[in-house]
Design an enzyme around this catalytic site. Structure first.
Site, PDB file in Angstrom:
ATOM      1  N   GLU A 183       0.818  -1.212   0.000  1.00 43.15           N
ATOM      2  CA  GLU A 183       0.000   0.000   0.000  1.00 43.15           C
ATOM      3  C   GLU A 183       0.856   1.269   0.000  1.00 43.15           C
ATOM      4  O   GLU A 183       0.912   2.004   0.987  1.00 43.15           O
ATOM      5  CB  GLU A 183      -0.980  -0.030   1.176  1.00 43.15           C
TER       6      GLU A 183
HETATM    7  C1  TNX Z   1      -5.141  -4.639   3.551  1.00 40.88           C
HETATM    8  S1  TNX Z   1      -3.149  -6.731   2.905  1.00 40.88           S
HETATM    9  C2  TNX Z   1      -3.901  -4.396   4.098  1.00 40.88           C
HETATM   10  C3  TNX Z   1      -3.786  -4.264   5.571  1.00 40.88           C
HETATM   11  C4  TNX Z   1      -5.137  -4.214   6.225  1.00 40.88           C
HETATM   12  C5  TNX Z   1      -6.023  -5.264   5.633  1.00 40.88           C
HETATM   13  C6  TNX Z   1      -7.364  -5.382   6.300  1.00 40.88           C
HETATM   14  C7  TNX Z   1      -2.280  -5.592   2.884  1.00 40.88           C
HETATM   15  C8  TNX Z   1      -1.055  -5.880   2.242  1.00 40.88           C
HETATM   16  N1  TNX Z   1      -2.712  -4.445   3.414  1.00 40.88           N
HETATM   17  O1  TNX Z   1      -3.029  -3.147   5.927  1.00 40.88           O
HETATM   18  O2  TNX Z   1      -4.954  -4.415   7.577  1.00 40.88           O
HETATM   19  O3  TNX Z   1      -6.207  -5.001   4.272  1.00 40.88           O
HETATM   20  O4  TNX Z   1      -8.055  -6.486   5.841  1.00 40.88           O
END
Ligand code: TNX
Length: 537
Positions: A343
């Site tokens: 992210e």
């Molecule tokens: C996505 S999975 C995220 C996490 C969150 C999650 C909640 C990922 C690589 N990043 O930071 O906690 O979704 O489901």
């Protein structure tokens, strides 16, 4: 743990000799109904040859024996015997065995399984004479014992004394994993979970043949691992958590305790340190991690913080990461360190690529292999040295496929199947537990997918395994973990372990239902999904 003194052992051997001569045949037999069916196991074994006419019945005279050459086998049988003594009331002495001599009862032996099937493969043979589990290594013996525990009636593992019989169906199982990497990820950053809470989760996941525990140790809402030379990371960064709840951190000694506990269950810990995004807690701890030199407030919300990205231009973040990776490498016996990298929309592209490659080089420098989220696969200069964890389609599909073709390995944890923090449906678990950004994920959704077809074009030989991920923004208590993970973790466990050819929902739901009572006696507070024909309680 109970030990068996030499004198008692002699008395017991004499008794055994006597009873093999005089015990009536009726006592040595279990009806197939009591014994259940060989193969009512999750994950389903690779091959099962039932011999219904030849079931084993645990007898008061049984011994539990270990290969005399293997201290680990001894440890495994000590634990098993301890678990079975409570409910059965049988003495179940722990004694040595050899290839040529096994006392009547349950035996764990090294060797006798095709070496090509690996360390986790095992053969379990059950007959009126006893149960013999063979494997190339202690890991396989441990996996075989998980199968044996599922084949015994649940009451054999109860925490109070029970009436027998305690039967095991007759026949032979030959079993080995489809993938070598089968992980459960636990986010201890959003909400902190204590050492005993993590240990009890380790016990639960081990039953489904999970072999890696991936600990998400840092995020914007909390920093959970003590790092020498950077005390504020835990003093300040460890003092927060979503909603200001479940704050705290592990000392390095605590972390080592978890690692060791997992190791005894043949589970390898993979530590993950978030960056360059998801880093508000670190930024709140040290001014130098901020480009303006000012620490932002702690972040207690469930969403991502506006101050999540580390400053990557003044050198402090790299200085910190070198210390973090070096110290983690030292206390992590497993091969992987996870550098996250997910992210990162808000991160400058060049700086992101530099971060991923620099931190990957640190991991290699300290003797470990790199794991990261799938985003890292877009920017790696050495994809062959990396494993990326896939979590979402249409994020960077082409880059994932390209890196895989260049030698990167990929772990599959698609959010709409394998994210254990998703709710089952609108009402379950009840508000406020569970997320739904990837949709509702009922048990069948967690079961009905295949790692090889999830991302079209991904070479099958690049896939190293699966991961069942539990993020904890909306997971508040230890019991919430149980409700979300069980039974879906069993589905992911089966996808990771069992051959593709055995994949069948109807079979899975029947076998899973049969394991309901086992989860009950293990104290797992699982979700009684209406999709599964659970036996009445
Ligand atoms: C996505 S999975 C995220 C996490 C969150 C999650 C909640 C990922 C690589 N990043 O930071 O906690 O979704 O489901």
């Amino acid at each position: 743990m109970r030990t068996f003194s030499r004198r008692l052992r002699v008395v017991w051997l004499a008794l055994l000799l006597l009873t093999t001569l005089v015990v009536p045949a009726s006592l040595a037999q279990a009806s197939p109904r009591d014994a259940g069916a060989l193969g009512q196991v999750v994950p389903v074994p690779a091959s099962v040859q039932p011999d219904a006419a030849n079931p084993y019945q645990l007898s008061p005279m049984a011994a539990v024996s270990f290969d005399i050459r293997s201290p680990q086998a001894r440890q495994i049988v000590e634990t098993l015997a301890g678990q079975l003594r409570t409910a059965t009331g049988y003495p179940l002495p722990v004694v040595p065995a050899t290839q040529f001599y096994q006392p009547t009862g349950i035996s764990l032996l090294l060797g006798g399984v095709d070496g090509k099937l690996g360390d986790e493969a095992y053969q379990l043979r059950s007959s009126k004479q006893g149960v013999v589990i063979k494997a190339n290594a202690a890991a396989g013996l441990f996996r075989g014992v998980q199968t044996l525990k599922q084949l015994l009636p649940a009451k054999a593992l109860a925490k109070t004394k029970q009436q027998g019989p305690f039967g095991v169906p007759g026949g032979t199982i030959l079993d080995h994993p489809r993938y070598g990497y089968r992980s459960a990820m636990l986010d201890v950053a959003r909400h902190f979970f204590t050492v005993p809470e993590v240990e009890s989760y380790i016990d639960e996941i081990a039953q489904y043949k999970i072999n890696y525990l991936h600990l998400h140790l840092t995020d914007s809402q909390g920093w959970r691992i003590q790092i020498d030379g950077w005390p504020k990371l835990t003093e300040i960064g460890g003092s927060s958590g979503v909603g200001g709840e479940r704050t705290g951190f592990y000392t390095q000694a605590d972390y080592s305790k978890i690692v060791e506990y997992a190791q005894q269950r043949f589970i390898t810990v993979v530590p993950e340190i978030e960056g360059p995004s998801h880093s508000n807690a670190a930024r709140s701890s040290y001014a130098g991690l901020n480009c303006d030199g000012k620490t932002p407030p702690l972040w207690l919300d469930i969403t991502e913080s506006p101050n999540s990205v580390l400053c990557l231009t003044n050198g402090t973040a790299y200085k910190m990461m070198d210390d973090v990776i070096r110290q983690l490498a030292k206390i992590t016996p497993g091969p992987y360190i996870n550098i996250a990298g997910d992210e990162v929309d808000k991160v400058d592209k060049t700086q992101y690529a530099e971060y991923v490659n620099k931190v990957s080089a640190m991991v290699a420098k300290y003797g470990k292999k790199v794991l990261g989220w799938q985003e890292t696969l877009s920017v790696l200069t050495k994809p062959e040295a990396t494993m990326g964890q896939f979590w979402f389609n249409e994020l960077n599909d082409d880059a994932v496929i390209k890196a895989a073709k260049a030698g990167a390995k990929v772990v599959m944890s698609p959010a709409d199947h394998a994210y254990l923090d998703m709710k089952y449906d609108e009402k379950n678990p009840a508000y406020p537990v569970g997320n739904y950004w990837a949709g509702f994920v009922e048990v069948q959704d967690s079961y009905n997918w295949d790692p090889e077809t999830q991302l079209a074009g991904l070479p099958a030989n690049a896939i190293s395994g699966v991961s069942a991920a539990m993020f904890t923004e909306l997971v508040f208590e230890r019991k919430d973990i149980d409700q979300l993970a069980f039974p879906r973790l069993a589905a992911i466990g089966e996808i990771g372990w069992s051959p593709k050819s055995t994949h069948d929902w109807d079979s899975f739901k029947t076998r899973l239902a049969a394991q309901g009572p086992h989860m009950d006696v293990a104290g797992i507070d699982y979700y009684r999904s209406p999709q599964i024909p659970w036996p009445a309680r």
